[in-house]
Design an enzyme around this catalytic site. Sequence first.
Site, PDB file in Angstrom:
ATOM      1  N   GLU A 144      -1.584  -1.295  -5.992  1.00  0.00           N
ATOM      2  CA  GLU A 144      -2.787  -0.673  -6.536  1.00  0.00           C
ATOM      3  C   GLU A 144      -2.500  -0.108  -7.923  1.00  0.00           C
ATOM      4  O   GLU A 144      -1.401   0.387  -8.186  1.00  0.00           O
ATOM      5  CB  GLU A 144      -3.265   0.440  -5.608  1.00  0.00           C
ATOM      6  CG  GLU A 144      -3.773  -0.045  -4.271  1.00  0.00           C
ATOM      7  CD  GLU A 144      -4.083   1.093  -3.333  1.00  0.00           C
ATOM      8  OE1 GLU A 144      -5.229   1.206  -2.882  1.00  0.00           O
ATOM      9  OE2 GLU A 144      -3.155   1.879  -3.054  1.00  0.00           O
TER      10      GLU A 144
ATOM     11  N   CYS B 157     -12.384  -4.489   5.632  1.00  0.00           N
ATOM     12  CA  CYS B 157     -11.704  -5.188   6.720  1.00  0.00           C
ATOM     13  C   CYS B 157     -11.016  -6.422   6.161  1.00  0.00           C
ATOM     14  O   CYS B 157     -11.659  -7.266   5.519  1.00  0.00           O
ATOM     15  CB  CYS B 157     -12.706  -5.579   7.810  1.00  0.00           C
ATOM     16  SG  CYS B 157     -11.968  -6.505   9.178  1.00  0.00           S
TER      17      CYS B 157
ATOM     18  N   ASP C  19      -2.898   1.266   7.027  1.00  0.00           N
ATOM     19  CA  ASP C  19      -2.100   0.993   5.829  1.00  0.00           C
ATOM     20  C   ASP C  19      -1.804  -0.499   5.686  1.00  0.00           C
ATOM     21  O   ASP C  19      -1.828  -1.045   4.571  1.00  0.00           O
ATOM     22  CB  ASP C  19      -0.797   1.792   5.879  1.00  0.00           C
ATOM     23  CG  ASP C  19      -1.040   3.289   5.878  1.00  0.00           C
ATOM     24  OD1 ASP C  19      -1.955   3.735   5.156  1.00  0.00           O
ATOM     25  OD2 ASP C  19      -0.330   4.018   6.598  1.00  0.00           O
TER      26      ASP C  19
ATOM     27  N   CYS D 240     -16.741  -6.605  12.936  1.00  0.00           N
ATOM     28  CA  CYS D 240     -16.118  -7.618  13.803  1.00  0.00           C
ATOM     29  C   CYS D 240     -15.283  -7.021  14.923  1.00  0.00           C
ATOM     30  O   CYS D 240     -14.832  -7.749  15.816  1.00  0.00           O
ATOM     31  CB  CYS D 240     -15.267  -8.573  12.982  1.00  0.00           C
ATOM     32  SG  CYS D 240     -13.793  -7.813  12.254  1.00  0.00           S
TER      33      CYS D 240
ATOM     34  N   CYS E 108     -12.766  -2.141  12.521  1.00  0.00           N
ATOM     35  CA  CYS E 108     -13.910  -2.668  11.779  1.00  0.00           C
ATOM     36  C   CYS E 108     -15.183  -2.483  12.584  1.00  0.00           C
ATOM     37  O   CYS E 108     -15.250  -2.841  13.775  1.00  0.00           O
ATOM     38  CB  CYS E 108     -13.692  -4.140  11.464  1.00  0.00           C
ATOM     39  SG  CYS E 108     -15.041  -4.878  10.504  1.00  0.00           S
TER      40      CYS E 108
ATOM     41  N   CYS F 283     -12.712  -9.792   8.138  1.00  0.00           N
ATOM     42  CA  CYS F 283     -14.043 -10.311   7.845  1.00  0.00           C
ATOM     43  C   CYS F 283     -14.563  -9.904   6.476  1.00  0.00           C
ATOM     44  O   CYS F 283     -15.580 -10.432   6.023  1.00  0.00           O
ATOM     45  CB  CYS F 283     -15.046  -9.862   8.916  1.00  0.00           C
ATOM     46  SG  CYS F 283     -15.361  -8.070   8.929  1.00  0.00           S
TER      47      CYS F 283
ATOM     48  N   ASP G  48       0.859  -1.183   0.000  1.00  0.00           N
ATOM     49  CA  ASP G  48       0.000   0.000   0.000  1.00  0.00           C
ATOM     50  C   ASP G  48       0.893   1.229   0.000  1.00  0.00           C
ATOM     51  O   ASP G  48       1.747   1.387   0.878  1.00  0.00           O
ATOM     52  CB  ASP G  48      -0.920   0.019   1.218  1.00  0.00           C
ATOM     53  CG  ASP G  48      -1.787   1.268   1.263  1.00  0.00           C
ATOM     54  OD1 ASP G  48      -2.650   1.423   0.373  1.00  0.00           O
ATOM     55  OD2 ASP G  48      -1.582   2.089   2.180  1.00  0.00           O
TER      56      ASP G  48
END
Length: 425
Positions: free
Chosen positions: A280, A347, A376, A369, A366, A350, A196
């Site tokens: 990305e 997340c 990052d 969860c 999150c 989950c 990232d």
Amino acid sequence: MQTIRGHVYRLKPTPEQEVLLAQTAGVTRLVYNLALEQRRTWGGRPFAGGDPRNFGAKGLSRELSELRSDFDWIRAISQTAQNQALIDLDRAYANFFEGRAGYPRPRKRGAADSFRHVGREIALRKLNAKWSEVRIPKIGWIRYRDTRPLRARADGTVEIRNATLRRRPDGGWEISIATRCEIEERLVPAAAVGIDRGVAVPYALSTGEMVHLPKTVKRRRAAIRRAQKTLSRRKRGSARYARARRRLATLRARDARARAHLAHVLSRRLARGHGLVAIEDLKIGAMTRSARGTAEAPGRNVAQKAGLNRGILNVGWHALERMLDYKLEETGGILIKVPAAYTSQTCAVCGHVDARSRESQALFACTACGAQTNADINAAKNILARALARDEDRRGNAPLLDVEAQASAAHEASTHLGPERFDAA
């Protein structure tokens, strides 16, 4: 596998050689601009009397010989470097007509101080453990700092394809020697990693590692701002303006070398230790475009956008992407680019997607969860999960997932990290 790789060294020319280098770059630039003006003016149209003129590199080489016979200061410069400029112009037009680049533009002094020689005219000799010399036609032997050996072919011989000499932003000179070399076959590593890219944290890895720029870069940028203010107070064209400009260029060049060094070290380490690297698919050119707008339609938050642009460019996102591309090709790995949408809102535990989960720049909590982690690192894990899903589709093991489906399947895909996914075949 054979490939061509460049090796960059810093030159240590004498004052007389610096003059010759600048003269060679100037004449080469003039030849390029004259050829560009001819092609832009006449194109493929015949001259008066029906004399068709070929404006390609081969056709203009005859006119270049006539030009050299008329002007001694052009004849004093190597003809090979001037012919290489004509070849560069041919390539620029080919890139334009094939849609890879814009229309060729004239070369400017200070921005295009470079020239190239073919390999058969270049000779090298070792002086000691740290220094070597390179022979350049019409200039002579120039010392350079020998920081690493040239990569050789399978039989141990060094085949020099070409050598490009260019002026650095700080005023010095460097040489890039391209050689044909052999890449050893090796087993592809089984590991995979996601990256990232950010501004506060330049590179966060899915393994939990966070890579920062050296501390000296932050201190140097404060010096760069002071040098910019000093330059703005100098009278343009004065000797003090020239000194301030050289000082600013030197600081910026050091900053650029620090970013490039970090990108080289990180990309080499990732390429050697991983068979798949995921990033990305960022349109960095569009992301760093100015928000100033026009007089009729001025932009909003221009100062904030300019600061963000500087932050992105100061990290050097594209440099790491470019280096990973060719270094993974050497090691047999693959670089996968995935859509960036929702990677920071998903997340990694989950798979729940919620913008409120990103509580701050550094914390991801999150809302489904309750898992908490660095934002990052969480995004890097999502990037890796999407790349693994795309790799399965490339191998024909799963249907292609859209962005929303990939975000929902992030946790499921991230569990499939077994070595069977990256066999040597």
